[in-house]
Design an enzyme around this catalytic site. Structure first.
Site, PDB file in Angstrom:
ATOM      1  N   GLY A  12       2.923 -11.480  -5.224  1.00 59.43           N
ATOM      2  CA  GLY A  12       2.081 -12.519  -4.644  1.00 59.43           C
ATOM      3  C   GLY A  12       2.821 -13.716  -4.081  1.00 59.43           C
ATOM      4  O   GLY A  12       2.294 -14.830  -4.109  1.00 59.43           O
ATOM      5  N   ASN A  14       3.430 -14.300  -0.931  1.00 65.28           N
ATOM      6  CA  ASN A  14       2.655 -14.775   0.217  1.00 65.28           C
ATOM      7  C   ASN A  14       1.379 -15.478  -0.236  1.00 65.28           C
ATOM      8  O   ASN A  14       0.953 -16.460   0.374  1.00 65.28           O
ATOM      9  CB  ASN A  14       2.325 -13.615   1.162  1.00 65.28           C
ATOM     10  CG  ASN A  14       3.457 -13.332   2.130  1.00 65.28           C
ATOM     11  OD1 ASN A  14       3.943 -14.214   2.819  1.00 65.28           O
ATOM     12  ND2 ASN A  14       3.890 -12.079   2.172  1.00 65.28           N
ATOM     13  N   ARG A  66     -12.105   8.184  -4.287  1.00 62.46           N
ATOM     14  CA  ARG A  66     -11.816   7.061  -3.384  1.00 62.46           C
ATOM     15  C   ARG A  66     -13.098   6.421  -2.852  1.00 62.46           C
ATOM     16  O   ARG A  66     -13.151   5.213  -2.630  1.00 62.46           O
ATOM     17  CB  ARG A  66     -10.937   7.549  -2.224  1.00 62.46           C
ATOM     18  CG  ARG A  66     -10.503   6.441  -1.259  1.00 62.46           C
ATOM     19  CD  ARG A  66      -9.951   5.209  -1.964  1.00 62.46           C
ATOM     20  NE  ARG A  66      -8.739   5.451  -2.668  1.00 62.46           N
ATOM     21  CZ  ARG A  66      -7.563   4.909  -2.343  1.00 62.46           C
ATOM     22  NH1 ARG A  66      -7.466   4.109  -1.306  1.00 62.46           N
ATOM     23  NH2 ARG A  66      -6.505   5.160  -3.071  1.00 62.46           N
ATOM     24  N   HIS A 110       2.856  -8.230   8.198  1.00 59.90           N
ATOM     25  CA  HIS A 110       3.750  -7.077   8.128  1.00 59.90           C
ATOM     26  C   HIS A 110       5.184  -7.559   8.315  1.00 59.90           C
ATOM     27  O   HIS A 110       5.452  -8.363   9.212  1.00 59.90           O
ATOM     28  CB  HIS A 110       3.391  -6.059   9.210  1.00 59.90           C
ATOM     29  CG  HIS A 110       4.181  -4.792   9.096  1.00 59.90           C
ATOM     30  ND1 HIS A 110       3.892  -3.822   8.157  1.00 59.90           N
ATOM     31  CD2 HIS A 110       5.273  -4.339   9.783  1.00 59.90           C
ATOM     32  CE1 HIS A 110       4.765  -2.831   8.280  1.00 59.90           C
ATOM     33  NE2 HIS A 110       5.605  -3.115   9.252  1.00 59.90           N
TER      34      HIS A 110
END
Length: 208
Positions: A12, A14, A66, A110
């Site tokens: 974490g 960011n 999922r 990214h």
């Protein structure tokens, strides 16, 4: 007030840059209303709780399939009623239903200059390993809107970082974080909070 949900899988850093940006006024008119992780052991959850932010873990392995996980994930986000969803190192494929429900309201960071070193399998250190293997002289980070592809959404902003002789993937990762990611993501969130970002014909326009 821009209400944001931050999704993160790991440490974490960011997320911390966003928390600090809000606290210090670099990110204006913004509130982090929830942090979601797919990893119960993610330190990001501790960072959120230390900052007084609701922190929730939704792990795929805790659901039958999922589809069940996706529904729980969607419900958790919808409960927060965010204006923006921020993927800050979130290693889970985002459900198409979420992307369609929050069109141009999900952003991702990214650790490369898109469209280089992106797509399936390119995450974390793997991105930097690929950059070094290719011998690029410049790498960096990109903040982009999320669409139904993998790292293919409209680019909001990029920041370049030099590759230096002797770099290892770990050294390069740290430099990209410090010189690009931790600056770029808060900057872009603030631009969105100030109403300075719009998407037209698949391109991002940023006003002064």
């Amino acid at each position: 007030m821009l209400k944001i949900v931050v999704c993160v899988s790991g440490g974490g850093t960011n997320l911390q840059a966003i928390i600090d940006g809000v606290a210090q006024g670099a990110i204006t008119n913004t509130q982090i209303v929830k942090v979601i992780s797919n990893n119960q052991g993610a330190y990001a959850l501790t960072r959120a709780r230390n900052a007084g932010i609701q922190a929730v873990c939704i792990a795929p392995k805790e659901y039958a399939d999922r589809e069940a996980f996706n529904q729980a994930f969607l419900q958790e986000i919808d409960q927060a009623q965010p204006d923006l969803i921020v993927l800050a190192g979130f290693l889970v494929k985002i459900p198409v239903q979420l992307i369609r429900s929050y069109g141009n309201r999900i952003i991702n960071i990214h650790p490369s200059l898109l469209p280089s070193f992106c797509g399936t399998g390119y995450y974390g250190l793997k991105v930097h390993e690929a950059a070094l293997a290719r011998g690029v002289k410049i790498t960096g980070a990109t903040v982009h809107f999320v669409d139904e592809g993998m790292d293919t959404g409209p680019i909001i902003m990029q920041k370049a970082v030099a590759v230096k002789e002797g770099d290892t993937p770990e050294i390069l990762q740290k430099r990209v974080m410090e010189e690009a990611e931790w600056l770029l993501l808060p900057w872009c969130i603030n631009l969105i909070a100030c109403g300075k970002v719009k998407v037209e014909n698949g391109q991002v326009l940023v006003s002064e």
